[in-house]
Design a protein around this motif. Structure first.
Motif, PDB file in Angstrom:
ATOM      1  N   ALA A 269      -1.665  -9.830   1.075  1.00  0.00           N
ATOM      2  CA  ALA A 269      -0.622  -9.101   1.793  1.00  0.00           C
ATOM      3  C   ALA A 269      -0.416  -7.707   1.196  1.00  0.00           C
ATOM      4  CB  ALA A 269       0.687  -9.892   1.751  1.00  0.00           C
ATOM      5  N   PHE A 270      -0.512  -7.613  -0.137  1.00  0.00           N
ATOM      6  CA  PHE A 270      -0.372  -6.310  -0.797  1.00  0.00           C
ATOM      7  C   PHE A 270      -1.505  -5.368  -0.377  1.00  0.00           C
ATOM      8  CE2 PHE A 270      -1.452  -3.513  -4.370  1.00  0.00           C
ATOM      9  CZ  PHE A 270      -0.255  -2.804  -4.492  1.00  0.00           C
ATOM     10  N   ILE A 271      -2.737  -5.910  -0.318  1.00  0.00           N
ATOM     11  CA  ILE A 271      -3.877  -5.086   0.109  1.00  0.00           C
ATOM     12  C   ILE A 271      -3.678  -4.621   1.554  1.00  0.00           C
ATOM     13  CG2 ILE A 271      -6.367  -5.086   0.551  1.00  0.00           C
ATOM     14  CD1 ILE A 271      -6.673  -7.079  -1.731  1.00  0.00           C
ATOM     15  N   PHE A 272      -3.156  -5.513   2.401  1.00  0.00           N
ATOM     16  CA  PHE A 272      -2.899  -5.150   3.797  1.00  0.00           C
ATOM     17  C   PHE A 272      -1.882  -4.012   3.887  1.00  0.00           C
ATOM     18  CE2 PHE A 272      -0.034  -5.826   7.469  1.00  0.00           C
ATOM     19  CZ  PHE A 272      -0.904  -5.414   8.477  1.00  0.00           C
ATOM     20  N   LEU A 273      -0.790  -4.124   3.117  1.00  0.00           N
ATOM     21  CA  LEU A 273       0.226  -3.067   3.138  1.00  0.00           C
ATOM     22  C   LEU A 273      -0.356  -1.749   2.618  1.00  0.00           C
ATOM     23  CD1 LEU A 273       3.361  -5.034   1.851  1.00  0.00           C
ATOM     24  CD2 LEU A 273       2.880  -4.278   4.191  1.00  0.00           C
ATOM     25  N   LEU A 274      -1.241  -1.854   1.619  1.00  0.00           N
ATOM     26  CA  LEU A 274      -1.893  -0.657   1.094  1.00  0.00           C
ATOM     27  C   LEU A 274      -2.768  -0.016   2.168  1.00  0.00           C
ATOM     28  CD1 LEU A 274      -2.321   1.086  -1.440  1.00  0.00           C
ATOM     29  CD2 LEU A 274      -4.254  -0.390  -2.031  1.00  0.00           C
TER      30      LEU A 274
END
Length: 384
Positions: A269-274
């Motif tokens: 999810a963090f990679i997606f937000l990035l």
């Protein structure tokens, strides 16, 4: 070429993010199915007892659960239902008579019918001097795979075991009683020898020992929301309560596995937000590089909202394509995993159907978020 490389890394990052999140969701579903398949609801039933110490050994009033302790258990938010287990307050033995030459001391217990995992309990009542019995399936397995093989005795199927009748001898305070014992079913939930509760209560009521320890139960069968709940395990430890360790062990493994999956999903999810942040910056750069062209279009009557919507739609469609590719890859992986020997046919060859909806929900969410943020930035920065 430089721009193309940036886009390639962007969509590769999106693919990695979606792959991590979707794989974790599917692994969560798989793990839940694998753990639940061991028993119909093994992780939701536990048998509580008190730890034996030098202070309470042999003292039923200390080693058992009294009324106040059971009422306290009912107030635990992790607990759904409680079924106290009644034990015999008299000596019990069994023999095979002339048919099977054996004799053994034994015990009897009883619990409400609602807690017994036998579908048909119509025969579970004492009739014609015959006591119906439910035993743990493990007891039959211990006989067949341990005792029978080593002693050269015949192994017994469940169907044959139900046809055997043994003598049940009750040694009471003022008399001895003999009944016929007949097996009517095997329990995967309760490791015990169960007889009808009404019958055992009526016999116990005639004994002095039972009167001294009225409403004290040596064990309690508890239906819980989730045996892996750390709050439940901590409360049990604080009270000195013990349980069937296999259920708790499975629950602990399940909780740790899900914790790892949650951590991986969080990284995804963090990679997606990035990546979403990068998409927004790419769009901003697009507008900055074409500032003169955008200004001319605006002067010709083009709406800023339509210009933002057009470029946001382009990125949203690409996100949807990446999401669809990830779903296909996860579906292929799930099919081969379900077909492998390690799953023993317990998993579905198809991914969780609700995940396909993400192919529409995620691109739509990306479009709404990006469109809103870019439009606000465009209006504020360029003062249209």
């Amino acid at each position: 070429m430089k721009k193309l490389t940036k886009f390639a890394f962007l969509y590769l990052g999106l693919f990695l993010a979606f792959a991590l999140v979707l794989s974790c969701i599917q692994l969560y579903v798989n793990a839940d199915a694998m753990f639940e398949s061991k028993s119909s609801d093994a992780n939701y039933w536990i048998t509580l007892s008190k730890a034996i110490t030098p202070d309470n050994i042999g003292r039923k009033e200390l080693i058992g659960f009294n009324g106040s302790e059971i009422e306290e258990l009912k107030k635990w938010e992790e607990v759904k239902d409680i079924y106290p287990v009644v034990s015999n307050d008299f000596k019990v033995s069994a023999d095979g008579g002339d048919f099977i030459p054996f004799y053994t001391d034994m015990y009897l217990e009883a619990v409400d019918n609602a807690a017994i995992d036998i579908q048909d309990l119509s025969e579970f009542k004492v009739q014609d001097n015959t006591i119906p019995i439910v035993i743990s399936r493990e007891y039959l397995n211990l006989y067949n795979y341990g005792f029978a093989l080593n002693q050269g005795l015949p192994q017994i199927t469940e169907g044959f075991a139900k046809k055997i009748e043994v003598n049940i001898n009750l040694r009471l305070k003022d008399k001895n009683l003999r009944y016929k014992g007949k097996l009517i079913g095997l329990s995967d939930r309760i490791h015990s020898v169960l007889v009808p509760k009404q019958f055992l209560d009526s016999i116990n009521a005639t004994q002095d020992f039972s009167k001294q320890h009225k409403d004290i139960f040596t064990r309690v069968l508890v239906k819980v929301n989730d045996a892996s709940d750390q709050g439940l395990i901590e409360k049990m430890a604080a009270k000195g309560y013990e349980s069937n360790q296999e259920s708790l062990r499975s629950a602990k493994i399940k909780s740790k596995l899900f914790l790892v999956l949650n951590a991986i999903a969080f990284i995804g999810a963090f990679i997606f937000l990035l990546c979403l942040f990068i998409i927004i910056n790419f769009i901003k750069m697009e507008f900055l590089e074409k500032q003169e062209e955008v200004s001319i279009k605006y002067s010709l009557g083009y709406s800023p909202r339509k210009m933002v919507s057009s470029i946001s739609r382009h990125f949203s469609i690409n996100v949807g394509i990446v999401m669809l590719l990830c779903l296909i890859c996860v579906s292929v992986g799930q099919y081969y995993l379900a077909s492998s020997d390690i799953t023993n046919g317990l998993l579905s060859p198809y991914i969780w159907t609700s995940m396909w909806a993400l192919a529409l929900i995620v691109p739509l969410a990306v479009f709404i978020i990006v469109n809103l943020l870019i439009y606000r930035w465009l209006i504020r920065s360029w003062k249209f």
